[in-house]
Design a protein around this motif. Structure first.
Motif, PDB file in Angstrom:
ATOM      1  N   PRO A   1       0.798  -1.221   0.000  1.00 40.04           N
ATOM      2  CA  PRO A   1       0.000   0.000   0.000  1.00 40.04           C
ATOM      3  C   PRO A   1       0.836   1.280   0.000  1.00 40.04           C
ATOM      4  CG  PRO A   1       0.088  -0.923   2.205  1.00 40.04           C
ATOM      5  CD  PRO A   1       0.839  -1.871   1.301  1.00 40.04           C
ATOM      6  N   LEU A   2       0.200   2.334  -0.471  1.00 33.84           N
ATOM      7  CA  LEU A   2       0.735   3.678  -0.370  1.00 33.84           C
ATOM      8  C   LEU A   2       0.157   4.282   0.906  1.00 33.84           C
ATOM      9  CD1 LEU A   2       2.452   5.731  -2.011  1.00 33.84           C
ATOM     10  CD2 LEU A   2       0.284   6.599  -2.920  1.00 33.84           C
ATOM     11  N   HIS A   3       1.017   4.814   1.749  1.00 39.20           N
ATOM     12  CA  HIS A   3       0.627   5.426   3.027  1.00 39.20           C
ATOM     13  C   HIS A   3       0.536   6.922   2.794  1.00 39.20           C
ATOM     14  CE1 HIS A   3       2.229   7.604   6.592  1.00 39.20           C
ATOM     15  NE2 HIS A   3       1.626   6.702   7.328  1.00 39.20           N
ATOM     16  N   GLU A   4      -0.676   7.472   2.914  1.00 46.01           N
ATOM     17  CA  GLU A   4      -0.892   8.907   2.719  1.00 46.01           C
ATOM     18  C   GLU A   4      -1.450   9.482   4.009  1.00 46.01           C
ATOM     19  OE1 GLU A   4      -1.983   9.320  -1.912  1.00 46.01           O
ATOM     20  OE2 GLU A   4      -3.421   8.170  -0.708  1.00 46.01           O
ATOM     21  N   GLU A   5      -0.685  10.384   4.620  1.00 42.43           N
ATOM     22  CA  GLU A   5      -1.069  10.976   5.895  1.00 42.43           C
ATOM     23  C   GLU A   5      -1.318  12.460   5.694  1.00 42.43           C
ATOM     24  OE1 GLU A   5       0.931   9.905   9.820  1.00 42.43           O
ATOM     25  OE2 GLU A   5       1.841  11.850   9.340  1.00 42.43           O
ATOM     26  N   SER A   6      -2.406  12.967   6.268  1.00 37.14           N
ATOM     27  CA  SER A   6      -2.680  14.396   6.189  1.00 37.14           C
ATOM     28  C   SER A   6      -3.438  14.835   7.431  1.00 37.14           C
ATOM     29  CB  SER A   6      -3.487  14.735   4.935  1.00 37.14           C
ATOM     30  OG  SER A   6      -4.730  14.070   4.966  1.00 37.14           O
ATOM     31  N   GLY A   7      -3.203  16.079   7.818  1.00 36.50           N
ATOM     32  CA  GLY A   7      -3.867  16.615   8.990  1.00 36.50           C
ATOM     33  C   GLY A   7      -3.315  17.974   9.334  1.00 36.50           C
ATOM     34  N   THR A   8      -3.381  18.301  10.627  1.00 39.16           N
ATOM     35  CA  THR A   8      -2.928  19.594  11.122  1.00 39.16           C
ATOM     36  C   THR A   8      -1.847  19.380  12.176  1.00 39.16           C
ATOM     37  OG1 THR A   8      -5.110  20.531  10.738  1.00 39.16           O
ATOM     38  CG2 THR A   8      -3.657  21.745  12.223  1.00 39.16           C
ATOM     39  N   PHE A   9      -0.717  20.077  11.999  1.00 42.55           N
ATOM     40  CA  PHE A   9       0.364  20.032  12.978  1.00 42.55           C
ATOM     41  C   PHE A   9       0.397  21.378  13.694  1.00 42.55           C
ATOM     42  CE2 PHE A   9       5.001  20.471  14.034  1.00 42.55           C
ATOM     43  CZ  PHE A   9       5.005  19.512  15.036  1.00 42.55           C
ATOM     44  N   THR A  10       0.353  21.320  15.026  1.00 40.40           N
ATOM     45  CA  THR A  10       0.397  22.530  15.844  1.00 40.40           C
ATOM     46  C   THR A  10       1.692  22.530  16.639  1.00 40.40           C
ATOM     47  OG1 THR A  10      -2.011  22.503  16.025  1.00 40.40           O
ATOM     48  CG2 THR A  10      -0.815  23.896  17.590  1.00 40.40           C
ATOM     49  N   TRP A  11       2.475  23.583  16.478  1.00 40.65           N
ATOM     50  CA  TRP A  11       3.754  23.711  17.176  1.00 40.65           C
ATOM     51  C   TRP A  11       3.856  25.127  17.712  1.00 40.65           C
ATOM     52  CZ3 TRP A  11       7.234  20.442  18.966  1.00 40.65           C
ATOM     53  CH2 TRP A  11       8.498  20.916  19.340  1.00 40.65           C
ATOM     54  N   GLN A  12       4.049  25.254  19.007  1.00 40.13           N
ATOM     55  CA  GLN A  12       4.176  26.552  19.672  1.00 40.13           C
ATOM     56  C   GLN A  12       3.035  27.491  19.282  1.00 40.13           C
ATOM     57  OE1 GLN A  12       8.223  27.744  18.810  1.00 40.13           O
ATOM     58  NE2 GLN A  12       9.024  26.426  20.416  1.00 40.13           N
ATOM     59  N   GLY A  13       1.814  26.955  19.292  1.00 45.01           N
ATOM     60  CA  GLY A  13       0.618  27.749  19.041  1.00 45.01           C
ATOM     61  C   GLY A  13       0.267  27.984  17.589  1.00 45.01           C
ATOM     62  N   ALA A  14       1.140  27.612  16.664  1.00 40.31           N
ATOM     63  CA  ALA A  14       0.869  27.820  15.236  1.00 40.31           C
ATOM     64  C   ALA A  14       0.418  26.508  14.607  1.00 40.31           C
ATOM     65  CB  ALA A  14       2.118  28.337  14.533  1.00 40.31           C
ATOM     66  N   ALA A  15      -0.792  26.512  14.049  1.00 37.17           N
ATOM     67  CA  ALA A  15      -1.338  25.322  13.374  1.00 37.17           C
ATOM     68  C   ALA A  15      -1.154  25.474  11.874  1.00 37.17           C
ATOM     69  CB  ALA A  15      -2.814  25.156  13.717  1.00 37.17           C
ATOM     70  N   ARG A  16      -0.718  24.375  11.240  1.00 39.82           N
ATOM     71  CA  ARG A  16      -0.546  24.415   9.786  1.00 39.82           C
ATOM     72  C   ARG A  16      -0.835  23.026   9.217  1.00 39.82           C
ATOM     73  NH1 ARG A  16       4.480  25.037  12.155  1.00 39.82           N
ATOM     74  NH2 ARG A  16       4.342  27.272  11.917  1.00 39.82           N
ATOM     75  N   PRO A  17      -1.256  22.978   7.958  1.00 35.65           N
ATOM     76  CA  PRO A  17      -1.489  21.682   7.323  1.00 35.65           C
ATOM     77  C   PRO A  17      -0.175  20.904   7.207  1.00 35.65           C
ATOM     78  CG  PRO A  17      -2.296  23.483   5.937  1.00 35.65           C
ATOM     79  CD  PRO A  17      -1.542  24.098   7.070  1.00 35.65           C
ATOM     80  N   ALA A  18      -0.274  19.592   7.341  1.00 35.61           N
ATOM     81  CA  ALA A  18       0.910  18.733   7.207  1.00 35.61           C
ATOM     82  C   ALA A  18       0.503  17.448   6.499  1.00 35.61           C
ATOM     83  CB  ALA A  18       1.489  18.423   8.585  1.00 35.61           C
ATOM     84  N   GLU A  19       1.430  16.918   5.717  1.00 33.27           N
ATOM     85  CA  GLU A  19       1.169  15.646   5.041  1.00 33.27           C
ATOM     86  C   GLU A  19       2.482  14.944   4.744  1.00 33.27           C
ATOM     87  OE1 GLU A  19       0.710  17.060   0.431  1.00 33.27           O
ATOM     88  OE2 GLU A  19      -1.078  17.082   1.690  1.00 33.27           O
ATOM     89  N   ARG A  20       2.381  13.632   4.568  1.00 31.29           N
ATOM     90  CA  ARG A  20       3.538  12.847   4.127  1.00 31.29           C
ATOM     91  C   ARG A  20       3.029  11.600   3.428  1.00 31.29           C
ATOM     92  NH1 ARG A  20       6.387   9.450   9.007  1.00 31.29           N
ATOM     93  NH2 ARG A  20       4.478   8.575   9.845  1.00 31.29           N
ATOM     94  N   THR A  21       3.880  11.068   2.573  1.00 37.45           N
ATOM     95  CA  THR A  21       3.554   9.864   1.818  1.00 37.45           C
ATOM     96  C   THR A  21       4.713   8.891   1.947  1.00 37.45           C
ATOM     97  OG1 THR A  21       2.252  11.143   0.242  1.00 37.45           O
ATOM     98  CG2 THR A  21       2.974   8.956  -0.469  1.00 37.45           C
ATOM     99  N   LEU A  22       4.385   7.635   2.238  1.00 34.85           N
ATOM    100  CA  LEU A  22       5.369   6.555   2.303  1.00 34.85           C
ATOM    101  C   LEU A  22       4.882   5.403   1.439  1.00 34.85           C
ATOM    102  CD1 LEU A  22       5.973   6.503   6.169  1.00 34.85           C
ATOM    103  CD2 LEU A  22       7.497   7.474   4.450  1.00 34.85           C
ATOM    104  N   ARG A  23       5.814   4.598   0.981  1.00 37.61           N
ATOM    105  CA  ARG A  23       5.485   3.387   0.217  1.00 37.61           C
ATOM    106  C   ARG A  23       5.789   2.178   1.087  1.00 37.61           C
ATOM    107  NH1 ARG A  23       8.940   3.820  -4.994  1.00 37.61           N
ATOM    108  NH2 ARG A  23       7.834   1.901  -5.434  1.00 37.61           N
ATOM    109  N   PHE A  24       4.835   1.306   1.253  1.00 41.08           N
ATOM    110  CA  PHE A  24       5.008   0.054   2.001  1.00 41.08           C
ATOM    111  C   PHE A  24       5.024  -1.078   0.990  1.00 41.08           C
ATOM    112  CE2 PHE A  24       4.133   2.758   5.428  1.00 41.08           C
ATOM    113  CZ  PHE A  24       4.283   2.101   6.638  1.00 41.08           C
ATOM    114  N   LEU A  25       6.196  -1.648   0.770  1.00 39.41           N
ATOM    115  CA  LEU A  25       6.360  -2.720  -0.212  1.00 39.41           C
ATOM    116  C   LEU A  25       6.524  -4.052   0.504  1.00 39.41           C
ATOM    117  CD1 LEU A  25       8.904  -0.825  -2.478  1.00 39.41           C
ATOM    118  CD2 LEU A  25       6.428  -1.052  -2.812  1.00 39.41           C
ATOM    119  N   PRO A  26       6.258  -5.156  -0.189  1.00 39.95           N
ATOM    120  CA  PRO A  26       6.493  -6.459   0.446  1.00 39.95           C
ATOM    121  C   PRO A  26       7.950  -6.578   0.889  1.00 39.95           C
ATOM    122  CG  PRO A  26       5.230  -6.725  -1.579  1.00 39.95           C
ATOM    123  CD  PRO A  26       5.699  -5.291  -1.531  1.00 39.95           C
ATOM    124  N   GLY A  27       8.156  -7.099   2.101  1.00 38.36           N
ATOM    125  CA  GLY A  27       9.494  -7.230   2.662  1.00 38.36           C
ATOM    126  C   GLY A  27      10.214  -8.474   2.183  1.00 38.36           C
ATOM    127  N   ALA A  28      11.400  -8.679   2.696  1.00 46.68           N
ATOM    128  CA  ALA A  28      12.239  -9.818   2.308  1.00 46.68           C
ATOM    129  C   ALA A  28      11.632 -11.147   2.746  1.00 46.68           C
ATOM    130  CB  ALA A  28      13.642  -9.652   2.895  1.00 46.68           C
TER     131      ALA A  28
END
Length: 147
Positions: A49-76
């Motif tokens: 599967p493709l891992h798609e993460e999205s949401g809101t990251f709040t750091w020191q009172g400032a909220a901003r959109p955040a996202e990341r994508t990872l690839r999960f491939l079959p292992g050894a």
């Protein structure tokens, strides 16, 4: 912390949508942040599967959109995964056949050490400890399956 649920096939287990709640703590400064959002594991050509993460990251009172994508491939080995960044660079292996796994990822002079634990069919957790000259962080993420 010895109650782990073995997962015979990590790629099958992760499939679907998960609610994500992550705390980010800077050990040195004691500053804390929080990410709230969702992760979707959707089918990807190549068997994982493709891992798609999205949401809101709040750091020191400032909220901003955040996202990341990872690839999960079959292992050894059957039931494991080879986790890669979106651009294909290696991130870490993942083997949850015992319900718990520790993975390392060197990043420049810092070391990321992740502990993955499965509580049950609908709850799993990661704790990344990041140490080195540039960072001293603990990132704790709780995943709850959305039905």
């Amino acid at each position: 912390m010895g109650d782990f649920r073995p997962v015979p096939d990590v790629l099958a287990y992760l499939g679907g949508r998960w609610r994500v709640d992550r705390t980010v703590r800077d050990v040195a400064s004691r500053a804390e942040g929080r990410f709230e959002g969702a992760t979707v594991f959707r089918p990807l050509d190549g068997g994982g599967p493709l891992h798609e993460e999205s949401g809101t990251f709040t750091w020191q009172g400032a909220a901003r959109p955040a996202e990341r994508t990872l690839r999960f491939l079959p292992g050894a080995r059957p039931g494991t995964a080879d986790v890669r960044f979106a651009d294909g660079r290696p991130f870490h292996d993942l083997d949850l056949t015992s319900g718990r796994y520790v993975a390392d990822h060197p990043c420049a002079a810092d070391l990321y050490r992740g502990e993955f634990t499965v509580r049950d069919a609908d709850h799993w957790r990661t704790v990344w400890r990041v140490g080195g000259p540039a960072k001293d962080l603990v990132l704790t993420t709780e995943y709850v399956r959305e039905r």
